[in-house]
Structure formats: C-alpha cells, structure tokens
Design an enzyme around this catalytic site. Structure first.
Site, mmCIF file in Angstrom:
data_model
loop_
_atom_site.group_PDB
_atom_site.id
_atom_site.type_symbol
_atom_site.label_atom_id
_atom_site.label_comp_id
_atom_site.label_asym_id
_atom_site.label_seq_id
_atom_site.Cartn_x
_atom_site.Cartn_y
_atom_site.Cartn_z
ATOM 1 C CB CYS A 7 -0.912 -0.078 1.069
ATOM 2 S SG CYS A 7 -2.426 -1.003 1.247
ATOM 3 C CG HIS A 46 -4.661 -4.064 1.837
ATOM 4 N ND1 HIS A 46 -3.427 -4.107 1.821
ATOM 5 C CD2 HIS A 46 -5.593 -5.063 2.528
ATOM 6 C CE1 HIS A 46 -3.081 -5.221 2.614
ATOM 7 N NE2 HIS A 46 -4.462 -5.800 3.091
ATOM 8 C CG ASN A 88 3.953 -17.311 -3.010
ATOM 9 O OD1 ASN A 88 3.747 -18.371 -3.714
ATOM 10 N ND2 ASN A 88 5.103 -16.687 -3.070
ATOM 11 N N GLY A 94 3.637 -19.567 1.682
ATOM 12 C CA GLY A 94 4.704 -18.835 1.478
ATOM 13 C C GLY A 94 4.572 -17.247 1.169
ATOM 14 C CB THR A 96 6.858 -12.885 2.868
ATOM 15 O OG1 THR A 96 7.087 -12.090 1.780
ATOM 16 C CG2 THR A 96 7.740 -14.051 2.823
ATOM 17 C CG HIS A 99 -1.322 -5.279 -1.005
ATOM 18 N ND1 HIS A 99 -1.512 -3.981 -0.692
ATOM 19 C CD2 HIS A 99 -1.777 -5.379 -2.253
ATOM 20 C CE1 HIS A 99 -2.134 -3.265 -1.792
ATOM 21 N NE2 HIS A 99 -2.068 -4.209 -2.806
ATOM 22 C CG HIS A 101 2.250 -9.939 -4.238
ATOM 23 N ND1 HIS A 101 1.984 -9.979 -2.638
ATOM 24 C CD2 HIS A 101 3.329 -11.055 -4.334
ATOM 25 C CE1 HIS A 101 2.694 -10.783 -2.064
ATOM 26 N NE2 HIS A 101 3.776 -11.432 -3.065
ATOM 27 C CG HIS A 103 5.828 -13.542 -7.279
ATOM 28 N ND1 HIS A 103 7.078 -12.873 -6.886
ATOM 29 C CD2 HIS A 103 4.916 -13.933 -6.313
ATOM 30 C CE1 HIS A 103 6.840 -12.985 -5.367
ATOM 31 N NE2 HIS A 103 5.597 -13.468 -5.146
HETATM 32 P P1 AMP Z 1 5.600 -13.215 -1.469
HETATM 33 O O1 AMP Z 1 6.611 -14.252 -0.669
HETATM 34 O O2 AMP Z 1 5.012 -14.057 -2.420
HETATM 35 O O3 AMP Z 1 4.918 -12.345 -0.186
HETATM 36 O O4 AMP Z 1 6.274 -12.078 -2.283
HETATM 37 C C1 AMP Z 1 6.803 -10.974 -1.618
HETATM 38 C C2 AMP Z 1 7.737 -10.450 -2.676
HETATM 39 O O5 AMP Z 1 7.799 -9.131 -2.328
HETATM 40 C C3 AMP Z 1 9.173 -11.068 -2.520
HETATM 41 O O6 AMP Z 1 9.661 -11.464 -3.710
HETATM 42 C C4 AMP Z 1 9.960 -9.642 -2.024
HETATM 43 O O7 AMP Z 1 11.371 -9.715 -2.602
HETATM 44 C C5 AMP Z 1 9.289 -8.535 -2.685
HETATM 45 N N1 AMP Z 1 9.435 -7.260 -2.058
HETATM 46 C C6 AMP Z 1 9.322 -7.179 -0.714
HETATM 47 N N2 AMP Z 1 9.331 -5.687 -0.457
HETATM 48 C C7 AMP Z 1 9.663 -5.122 -1.537
HETATM 49 C C8 AMP Z 1 9.848 -3.797 -2.023
HETATM 50 N N3 AMP Z 1 9.929 -2.828 -1.066
HETATM 51 N N4 AMP Z 1 9.973 -3.741 -3.405
HETATM 52 C C9 AMP Z 1 9.997 -4.392 -4.033
HETATM 53 N N5 AMP Z 1 9.511 -5.839 -3.903
HETATM 54 C C10 AMP Z 1 9.620 -6.171 -2.489
HETATM 55 ZN ZN ZN Z 2 -1.900 -3.179 1.096
#
Ligand code: AMP
Ligand code: ZN
Length: 124
Positions: A7, A46, A88, A94, A96, A99, A101, A103
């Site tokens: 966000c 969000h 994910n 997995g 992390t 929000h 997203h 890949h």
């Molecule tokens: P996930 O494990 O699927 O939640 O992926 C989270 C992704 O966000 C990981 O691949 C991180 O490298 C990426 N990530 C976390 N913080 C940032 C950021 N500030 N800018 C770009 N990518 C980020």
């Molecule tokens: Zn968010």
C-alpha cells in the site's frame, strides 16, 4: 492499510521501480529477483490475498485488471516466448507480504516442475 508495504508503494511513500501503472494497478520490479524478469503486479486497493476474492466483496474486477496489465507488461518486457505467474497465499503458500500480488517471472526457460512451491518434505 497503513502498515502494508505494498500500500505504501502504491501511495508513493516507499520508492519502487515502476514498470506499469493505471488507475487500479501498479507493477514494479521485485527487490530480490528470482528470474531475469521478475515483476510484482498489485491492485492499488488493499486485498490481502487471492483467498479474499469473492463476488460478495466485489473485487474480482481488480484481479482481471491485474491480468490485463500482466499481458501488456509481458509484451513490453519482450516475454513473447512465455512467462510464469505465481501468487502465494498465506503461511503455507509462503506469502510474506499480505497484499495480493502476482509474480511475473520470465526471461529464462522455466523448469518443468513448480519447484519451490512443492511441499516441504518432513521425513515423508
Ligand atoms: P511473497 O513471498 O509472495 O509474499 O512475495 C513478496 C515479494 O515482495 C518478495 O519476492 C520480495 O522480494 C518482494 N518485496 C518485498 N518488499 C519489496 C519492496 N519494497 N520492493 C519490491 N519488492 C519487494
Ligand atoms: Zn496493502
């Protein structure tokens, strides 16, 4: 959400390398790339994860917008040979960053298996 890193990126409060933006979607390069092209595509609004998409919440169009963006970005990034999209979900998935997203991974021929998303083997 105030404590959500994506966000904050969507609001311009945390810098990112933007590759695509429209009124509802933002795409930026992953800070820890796992492939020559590794872009994260997010709805600006969000949504915690793909587990929260439902007709009742009225957010399905956000997902469609993300995939429309993915197709455009794949073309602009020269991924005509193909690419992989992963999302994910939750602890076991997995995830992390909580929000939603996607890949977008490309620029290399992916392995046959979905390696990395196979279950952790615990003596089984
Ligand atoms: P996930 O494990 O699927 O939640 O992926 C989270 C992704 O966000 C990981 O691949 C991180 O490298 C990426 N990530 C976390 N913080 C940032 C950021 N500030 N800018 C770009 N990518 C980020
Ligand atoms: Zn968010």
């Amino acid at each position: 959400m105030t404590d959500c890193v994506f966000c904050k990126i969507a609001a311009g409060e945390i810098p990112s390398e933007t590759v695509y933006e429209d009124e509802s979607v933002l795409a930026f390069r992953d800070i820890n790339p796992q492939a020559p092209t590794h872009i994260l595509v997010i709805p600006k609004e969000h949504i915690a994860s793909a587990a929260d998409i439902s007709p009742e919440s009225g957010n399905s169009a956000r997902v469609a917008s993300c995939f429309e963006a993915i197709a455009k970005i794949a073309r602009s990034e020269g991924l005509g040979g193909g690419f992989r999209v992963i999302t994910n979900v939750g602890e076991d998935g997995g995830q992390t960053v909580r929000h939603l997203h996607f890949h977008l991974l490309g620029g290399v021929k992916m392995g046959d298996s979905l390696t990395g998303v196979l279950p952790h083997r615990q003596g089984v």
